[in-house]
Design a protein around this motif. Structure first.
Motif, PDB file in Angstrom:
ATOM      1  N   ARG A   9       0.841  -1.193   0.000  1.00 26.30           N
ATOM      2  CA  ARG A   9       0.000   0.000   0.000  1.00 26.30           C
ATOM      3  C   ARG A   9       0.869   1.233   0.000  1.00 26.30           C
ATOM      4  NH1 ARG A   9      -4.123  -1.743   4.183  1.00 26.30           N
ATOM      5  NH2 ARG A   9      -5.629  -2.828   2.905  1.00 26.30           N
ATOM      6  N   HIS A  14       2.032  12.268   5.378  1.00 25.26           N
ATOM      7  CA  HIS A  14       1.851  13.228   6.445  1.00 25.26           C
ATOM      8  C   HIS A  14       2.438  14.566   6.028  1.00 25.26           C
ATOM      9  CE1 HIS A  14       5.797  11.520   6.988  1.00 25.26           C
ATOM     10  NE2 HIS A  14       6.126  12.722   7.361  1.00 25.26           N
ATOM     11  N   GLN A  15       2.144  15.528   6.809  1.00 24.76           N
ATOM     12  CA  GLN A  15       2.496  16.878   6.423  1.00 24.76           C
ATOM     13  C   GLN A  15       3.274  17.524   7.546  1.00 24.76           C
ATOM     14  OE1 GLN A  15       2.326  18.382   3.802  1.00 24.76           O
ATOM     15  NE2 GLN A  15       1.397  20.373   3.840  1.00 24.76           N
ATOM     16  N   HIS A 242     -12.812  -1.624  -7.616  1.00 26.66           N
ATOM     17  CA  HIS A 242     -12.636  -0.651  -6.534  1.00 26.66           C
ATOM     18  C   HIS A 242     -12.480  -1.401  -5.212  1.00 26.66           C
ATOM     19  CE1 HIS A 242     -13.376   2.560  -3.714  1.00 26.66           C
ATOM     20  NE2 HIS A 242     -14.459   1.950  -3.265  1.00 26.66           N
ATOM     21  N   ARG A 243     -11.591  -0.951  -4.418  1.00 24.84           N
ATOM     22  CA  ARG A 243     -11.411  -1.595  -3.121  1.00 24.84           C
ATOM     23  C   ARG A 243     -11.214  -0.547  -2.043  1.00 24.84           C
ATOM     24  NH1 ARG A 243      -5.648  -4.469  -3.313  1.00 24.84           N
ATOM     25  NH2 ARG A 243      -6.479  -5.105  -1.334  1.00 24.84           N
ATOM     26  N   ASP A 248      -2.126   4.226   7.193  1.00 24.55           N
ATOM     27  CA  ASP A 248      -1.437   3.560   8.297  1.00 24.55           C
ATOM     28  C   ASP A 248      -1.993   3.905   9.662  1.00 24.55           C
ATOM     29  OD1 ASP A 248       0.189   2.090   6.731  1.00 24.55           O
ATOM     30  OD2 ASP A 248       1.782   3.576   6.640  1.00 24.55           O
ATOM     31  N   ILE A 249      -2.836   4.910   9.748  1.00 26.77           N
ATOM     32  CA  ILE A 249      -3.451   5.154  11.049  1.00 26.77           C
ATOM     33  C   ILE A 249      -4.901   4.682  11.050  1.00 26.77           C
ATOM     34  CG2 ILE A 249      -1.917   7.053  11.667  1.00 26.77           C
ATOM     35  CD1 ILE A 249      -4.316   8.939  11.060  1.00 26.77           C
ATOM     36  N   GLY A 250      -5.240   3.882  10.051  1.00 27.30           N
ATOM     37  CA  GLY A 250      -6.535   3.224  10.080  1.00 27.30           C
ATOM     38  C   GLY A 250      -7.675   4.017   9.484  1.00 27.30           C
ATOM     39  N   LEU A 251      -7.391   5.144   8.857  1.00 27.02           N
ATOM     40  CA  LEU A 251      -8.468   5.924   8.255  1.00 27.02           C
ATOM     41  C   LEU A 251      -8.681   5.484   6.809  1.00 27.02           C
ATOM     42  CD1 LEU A 251      -7.329   9.409   9.589  1.00 27.02           C
ATOM     43  CD2 LEU A 251      -9.326   8.137  10.363  1.00 27.02           C
ATOM     44  N   ARG A 435      -2.923  14.068   6.822  1.00 23.60           N
ATOM     45  CA  ARG A 435      -3.345  13.745   8.171  1.00 23.60           C
ATOM     46  C   ARG A 435      -4.056  14.890   8.877  1.00 23.60           C
ATOM     47  NH1 ARG A 435      -1.100  11.827  13.597  1.00 23.60           N
ATOM     48  NH2 ARG A 435      -1.666  13.894  14.243  1.00 23.60           N
ATOM     49  N   ASP A 436      -3.435  16.038   8.894  1.00 20.47           N
ATOM     50  CA  ASP A 436      -4.015  17.152   9.646  1.00 20.47           C
ATOM     51  C   ASP A 436      -5.339  17.590   9.042  1.00 20.47           C
ATOM     52  OD1 ASP A 436      -1.739  17.893  11.573  1.00 20.47           O
ATOM     53  OD2 ASP A 436      -0.799  17.608   9.630  1.00 20.47           O
ATOM     54  N   LEU A 439      -7.951  15.033  10.011  1.00 16.20           N
ATOM     55  CA  LEU A 439      -8.378  15.184  11.399  1.00 16.20           C
ATOM     56  C   LEU A 439      -9.248  16.428  11.570  1.00 16.20           C
ATOM     57  CD1 LEU A 439      -5.097  14.153  13.242  1.00 16.20           C
ATOM     58  CD2 LEU A 439      -7.188  12.811  12.948  1.00 16.20           C
ATOM     59  N   LYS A 441     -11.353  17.219   9.508  1.00 16.45           N
ATOM     60  CA  LYS A 441     -12.582  16.886   8.764  1.00 16.45           C
ATOM     61  C   LYS A 441     -12.700  17.676   7.465  1.00 16.45           C
ATOM     62  CE  LYS A 441     -14.157  14.516  12.431  1.00 16.45           C
ATOM     63  NZ  LYS A 441     -13.515  13.234  12.615  1.00 16.45           N
TER      64      LYS A 441
END
Lengths: 609, 645
Positions: A9, A14-15, A242-243, A248-251, A435-436, A439, A441
């Motif tokens: 994968r 990340h930023q 499609h899958r 890596d943080i589960g999102l 990531r940020d 989080l 949204k």
């Protein structure tokens, strides 16, 4: 016989930098963020900050109201975050650049427009758009830009899920045609009728590629005077395969390209009668299927025949060197990327190639390569050391570190300040949620700022992004980018296609202050732009540029040439190597305006023939 | 079986996982606690504590329960240490441990904050400095990473991983001279550091010292031959050194396996992972590296941790398949489907192939159809479906399936070629010929053209035009000299005309390209037998069996030659019997039983031959195969006569 699901994968993206502080604000509601200069890269402290905005976004003022509809509804379909592209071309031959822009549509069975994460800005049908440039001069002689949507009257009705677009005159009638690449549909060849309308001649021409294509290149690889077509295909993705992927943080997140099979490319030879033949195998380009996103032509080994460089997503790139004709007259290619040093970065790591451009950034007479990549990789600058041998000069050029946090897509060498050294523009936008932003949204958590790198003329570049104006402070999910002199003032402007966002028209405010030479190269008997021609500027400065509309990501550039001349004066002299290999000289060319060079009307070359 | 190796860190920048720890760091905390107590006893407030970054509070809701529990427990330990105003080294250890846990789940920003606090509270504790440096390096903040690695090295000058990472960091930061010094120091600590050699090679390459680059890169490869990534840089260095042929050889060997660094602190992070995802991750890694048994065990652990995880079920099924446990694989693929596997079409495809392997054609076809219901565009499944039906002799169904593929993908040459074959098998020779001629009008690779010509040749041969067929086969062989099929077809054609020497030549050409084709061996041997060249027939059969030792038909042919050959020099009835018995044990077929009977008779064991042949006759009659039974009965009479004699 048994195929196992791919396990690899794409890494969690990340930023760092400014967003790093945002996470603490969100998490703790606490301390104030540091001042901007505390988080800016150290190198920018030494940059000479321009007095005014280098680029300003004039899309709204100029009437460019296009907003891309990617049709996403939370399912995270792989294709929805990959479009789209834009073409700069003069469809009505009135001397200014018009804009063609690709559009998407709603995705997913049983979905309605109410489900769309970003509702469309316009009612259906969702069509690719053609905007006519009605450029005029105001009372003070300054360019005044106004675009008019002429999609309907042009007869264009491209309602697929369009990805990219290439522009070139396939029938030598002097009117540039279009090839539109599609996902989940057939690519389209749109013939420009010369009367303001286009006709879909895909089937008749035999170029109805049905696989998912992004890149397309018009180039005359066999030097027969007709533009051939290379179609770079990407992945075998459909709703059925499609899958669901998680980071890596589960999102839940978009999958990477390794989750799907790559598909092979196609090369279509123009027969000159409005039809093309598929010569993929015969021309030796049936390389292993690879996920091509960027493609550019150029004579990288200097043998006089146009080669191809293909930027592949997380696989080694290809350098298809044109071998010229064999005894039977057949022209074929040979992939030499691994030996040439342009397949992977200097460490031998294949990177996620997205966009690509080729030009002589160090003015040494050969074409170098720039490839945009995923974040946590760097964009890569391949220096042509002559004869098609490349070395990765990313670190030494200073282009590595500033690109580490960005995912580059559309890109181009352009001399924004007309100092004679080609700078670099990169359109950025991640391919997995940052990531940020996730989080926080953010509904489209992949937006990033675009970048401008200034060529210092010594092999190094400086990151000017923070000082280039408000347009480069916009954080959007940028994809395609096309460069051209949209207001005909002698400097390169940029159009940026944003996924699920507005089209941006970045007008250059500084280049026109320096001297320049503009050229359009046309054929002996037809007014077709001579894509592939190479121009050596002999005076007042020395540099070389190739006529091209290809490269970048899913986009087509202005085929005219601009030479930035700094504070030079006098008349210019050039020598042209035409696509058929012939060479001619043209002298006494006035600066500060465009001149048209017609093949056969020049003089014998002074330098070489 | 090769033991599953201890994982190493691949390069420096990439993320990490593995096992181990640095023994040299053990003394740090105790010493620091003592210092802290001295500070407290003097009544001074520790400014280090006041400069701490806030305790991160990441959203853990998307993690598995086991991971959430693990992280919350570590988080609680830090909170407790903060509330109880624990001594700085204790608080540092709590932050550091939480940082390690965030690190392993890629919560790098949180990990960084924790490591920073740990480093702030206990700068003498090398572990936290090192982890912080690695995070800085992996997130591209190179100057800060270099500073931190240097701090580590001030305390531990012999820390080889820190020295190598410093070298890489400096190189990436365009500080080649400093990088070279750091890497040379790394080699002084451990001359066998492949990664230090590799980075030095890259540095030399970048600065135009090709010969030196070659030396370092060759050394890196010598130390880690599996690091195929090195071939790329070595190819560039050799090319720059003017050694083009060697460069080409290296370029051809380029792969993606990176150079590894033995880095105990980073490798130890991998052991912290909890939950099914951790096992799946390890399994996937083992799988990629070819350690299927280790991968199987990890998938089983993942299932134990989360029995409802379809990814684990599917992974286990795939591993069982690799380990030849077809039934187990089938069971777990099915479970993956029952649990709602995301890529159900792919699972059905795999199940279909499995069923067909197990000779359960209908079940296999059903799965293929289910895959196509989910994704009608999956031409690979359509192709498998068509081929399965063709293999089962259902040529009409196969034709329809190939037609469907061609509607979706008109350019699919393989489907078109197979369509022609399926039509030919139905006797629709004109239609089949039309298909192959149409294929030949397209833009084809040499291989595709040769295949189409061969198919056309076979059709001409079926129609009786042997001359045309021969010309087409020869054209196919000329178009693609490395295509075995054309030579094989030509051998069959010539053999059929009694042109045995030419047939032998063609078969041999085919076998030189594809020595694993038993039909070509049999064709060649048959031609040799028919020219009564017993010696070469036997020799070639022996070679064939070396190439394909498990092929029953070849073994049986050799057995029959050994027991029936008129040339006593060739005949070897004892070995013939032995071979025949081996084949019979493997196949239990009627033909092999007959060969055993034949060998027994030749060995002079007539009574046993009669006994066996009688059983064969009985079974053939019971199966209604009366013609075969009659032939077997005639043979039985011969054995009886032998037995009486």
């Amino acid at each position: 016989m048994l195929e196992l699901p791919p396990s690899a994968r794409r890494r969690w993206c990340h930023q760092v930098g400014a967003l790093w502080w945002l996470s603490f604000l969100v998490a703790c509601g606490g301390a104030a963020p540091p001042a901007e200069d505390e988080v800016a890269p150290a190198t920018t402290s030494q940059i000479e900050v321009p007095q005014r905005e280098i680029f300003s976004d004039q899309s709204a003022a100029a009437g460019l109201d296009f907003v891309h509809f990617n049709g996403m509804s939370g399912e995270l379909y792989y294709s929805e975050h990959m479009g789209g592209g834009v073409a700069l071309f003069d469809y009505d031959n009135d001397g200014d650049l018009d804009i063609y822009v690709t559009q998407g549509h709603l995705l997913g069975k049983g979905k309605s427009l109410e489900d769309a994460t970003f509702p469309p800005a316009e009612p259906p049908p969702f069509l690719d758009r053609l905007y006519r440039n009605d450029l005029s001069l105001d009372a003070e002689g300054r360019p005044h830009l106004r675009f008019t949507d002429v999609t309907i009257e042009s007869g264009l009705r491209v309602d697929g899920y369009s990805m990219g677009v290439a522009a070139g005159d396939i029938d030598n009638d002097g009117w540039p045609d279009l090839y539109v690449t599609e996902w989940n549909g057939t690519n389209r060849l749109l013939r420009n009728g010369g009367d303001g309308t286009f006709e879909d001649i895909t089937e008749r021409a035999g170029v109805g590629e049905m696989r998912w294509s992004v890149a397309a290149v018009f180039f005359d690889y066999d030097r027969d005077g007709w533009l051939d077509l290379y179609v770079g295909n990407y992945l075998d993705f459909s709703f059925a395969v499609h899958r669901e992927c998680t980071n890596d943080i589960g999102l839940a997140d978009y999958c990477g390209p390794v989750s799907f099979k790559s598909v092979a490319d196609s090369l279509f030879r123009n027969r000159g009668d409005g039809t093309f033949e598929d010569v993929t195998a015969r021309a030796g380009v049936t390389q292993e299927a690879a996920p091509v996103l960027g493609a550019v032509s150029g004579d990288f080994d200097g043998n006089g025949w146009l080669d191809l460089y293909l930027a592949n997503d997380e696989e080694p790139n290809n350098l298809l060197l044109n071998q010229g004709p064999d005894a039977a007259g057949n022209v074929s290619f040979k992939d030499d990327a691994r030996l040439s040093g342009a397949a992977m970065n200097h460490q031998g790591k294949a990177e996620a190639g997205m966009g690509v451009h080729a030009a002589d950034f160090d003015n040494d007479g050969d074409e170098d390569l720039f490839v945009s990549h995923l974040d946590q990789e760097t964009n890569t600058l391949y220096l042509n050391e002559g004869g098609g041998v490349f070395s990765d000069r990313t670190v030494e050029s200073g282009l590595g570190a500033p690109s580490f946090d960005s995912t580059g897509f559309g890109t181009a060498f352009l001399d924004y300040d007309n100092d004679g050294w080609l700078d670099i523009f990169v359109a950025n936008g991640a391919v997995q949620g940052l990531r940020d932003l996730m989080l926080a949204k953010d509904p489209h958590p992949m937006h990033q700022k675009n970048q401008l790198f200034h060529n210092l003329g010594n092999g190094r570049f400086e990151d000017l992004s923070a000082h280039a104006g408000a347009a480069l402070q916009l954080s959007e999910v940028s994809r395609g980018a096309a460069v051209g002199d949209i207001d005909n003032d002698g400097d390169p402007d940029v159009v940026v296609h944003n996924n699920a966002g507005p089209l941006r028209l970045l007008i250059n405010n500084v280049g026109q202050d320096q001297q320049w030479l503009g050229l359009r190269l046309v054929g002996a008997t037809v007014d077709r732009d001579q894509l592939g021609a190479w121009v050596d500027l002999l005076a007042p400065k020395a540099m070389g540029r190739r006529v091209r509309s290809d490269s970048s990501y899913a986009s087509a550039h202005d085929p005219r040439l601009l030479f930035g001349l700094g504070d030079s004066s006098g008349l210019a002299e050039v020598e042209v190597t035409w696509p058929d290999g012939r060479r001619e000289g043209f002298a006494d060319l006035p600066l500060g305006q465009y001149s048209t060079l017609r093949q056969g009307q020049g003089s014998a070359p002074r330098v070489g023939g | 079986m090769t033991p599953y190796p201890e994982p190493w860190v691949v390069g420096c920048r990439p993320r990490r996982s593995a096992t181990g720890s640095l023994a040299s760091t053990v003394g740090g905390p105790l010493l620091a606690v003592a210092c802290w107590l001295i500070v407290l006893s003097c009544g001074g407030a520790d400014p280090r504590r006041e400069a701490l970054e806030p305790l991160p509070q990441p959203d853990l809701s998307r993690f598995e329960k086991a991971v959430q529990d693990q992280l919350q427990r570590r988080h609680g330990e830090v909170e407790e240490a903060l509330e109880s105003e624990a001594p700085a080294p204790v608080l540092a250890a709590a932050f550091g441990e939480l940082g390690r846990h965030y690190d392993v789940y890629e919560l790098l920003q949180e990990a960084e904050a924790c490591y920073r606090n740990a480093h702030q509270l206990a700068p003498e504790e090398v572990r936290w400095t090192y982890h912080l440096a690695v995070v800085m390096q992996s997130t591209g903040r190179l100057p800060e990473a270099a500073t931190l690695f240097r701090q580590v090295l001030e305390q531990q000058p012999e820390n080889q991983p820190a020295q190598v990472r410093l070298g890489e960091t400096l190189a990436d930061d365009n500080r080649p001279q400093e990088a070279r010094q750091a890497l040379q120091r790394a080699l002084a600590i451990d001359p066998d550091s492949a990664l230090a050699h590799y980075f030095l090679g890259l540095l030399e390459n970048g600065e135009g010292r090709a010969a030196q680059a070659v030396t370092h890169l060759q050394k890196a490869l010598e130390l880690q031959p599996q690091a195929t990534i090195v071939h790329y840089a070595l190819a560039q260095a050799l090319r720059a050194d003017g050694r083009l042929d060697e460069a080409r050889l290296q370029a051809a060997q380029v792969g993606s396996e990176e150079v590894r660094l033995k880095d105990p602190l980073v490798q130890a992070l991998g052991d912290l992972r909890a939950g099914a995802a951790a096992h799946i991750r390890r399994a996937a890694k083992a799988q990629v590296e070819g350690y299927y048994e280790a991968a199987r065990q990890e998938y089983e652990r993942a299932i134990a941790a989360d029995p409802a995880n379809p990814e684990a079920q599917q992974g286990l099924a795939a591993m069982l398949l690799e380990l030849d446990d077809l039934e187990g694989a089938r069971r777990h693929f099915q479970k993956a489907l029952d649990l709602g596997a995301g890529n159900a079409a792919q699972v059905h495809f795999n199940l279909g192939a499995l069923e067909i392997l197990a000779d359960r054609l209908e079940a296999g076809l059903l799965h293929y159809r289910q895959a196509l219901e989910i994704d009608p565009q999956l031409t690979a499944v359509r192709f498998a479906l068509a081929k399965a039906m063709a293999d089962a002799g259902r040529y009409e169904d196969a034709t329809a399936a190939y037609d469907e593929i061609l509607q979706l993908e008109p350019q699919n040459i393989a489907a078109r070629l197979n369509l022609g074959l399926a039509l030919a098998r139905q006797g629709k020779l004109a239609a089949a010929k039309g298909v192959q001629e149409e294929v030949l009008s397209r833009d084809l690779t040499d291989g595709e053209r040769a295949e189409a010509l061969s198919h056309l040749a076979a059709l001409e041969a079926s129609g009786g035009d042997l001359e045309a067929a021969e010309k087409l086969y020869r054209r196919a062989a000329a178009v693609s000299p490395q295509g075995a099929g054309a030579w094989f077809g030509l051998g069959n054609l010539l053999g059929r005309q009694g042109r045995y020497p030419e047939a032998i030549e063609a078969y041999m050409a085919s076998l030189a390209i594809d020595p694993k084709n038993p039909r070509a061996w049999l064709g060649e041997v048959t031609a040799r037998v028919l020219t009564e060249d017993w010696t070469s027939a036997r020799q070639r059969l022996e070679v064939a069996l070396q190439e394909i030792p498990d092929d029953n038909e070849l073994a049986q042919t050799l057995a029959r030659l050994l027991v029936t050959c008129p040339d006593p020099e060739i005949r070897d009835t004892a070995r013939g019997l032995q071979l025949a018995q081996q084949v019979f044990e493997r196949s239990r077929s009627m033909e092999s039983a007959e060969t055993v009977a034949m060998a027994l008779a030749a060995e002079g064991r007539g009574a046993e031959a009669v006994d066996l042949q009688q059983q064969i006759v009985g079974q053939l009659e019971a199966a209604g195969q009366l013609d075969a039974a009659a032939a077997a009965r005639a043979q039985l009479e011969r054995y009886r006569r032998l037995a009486i004699r």
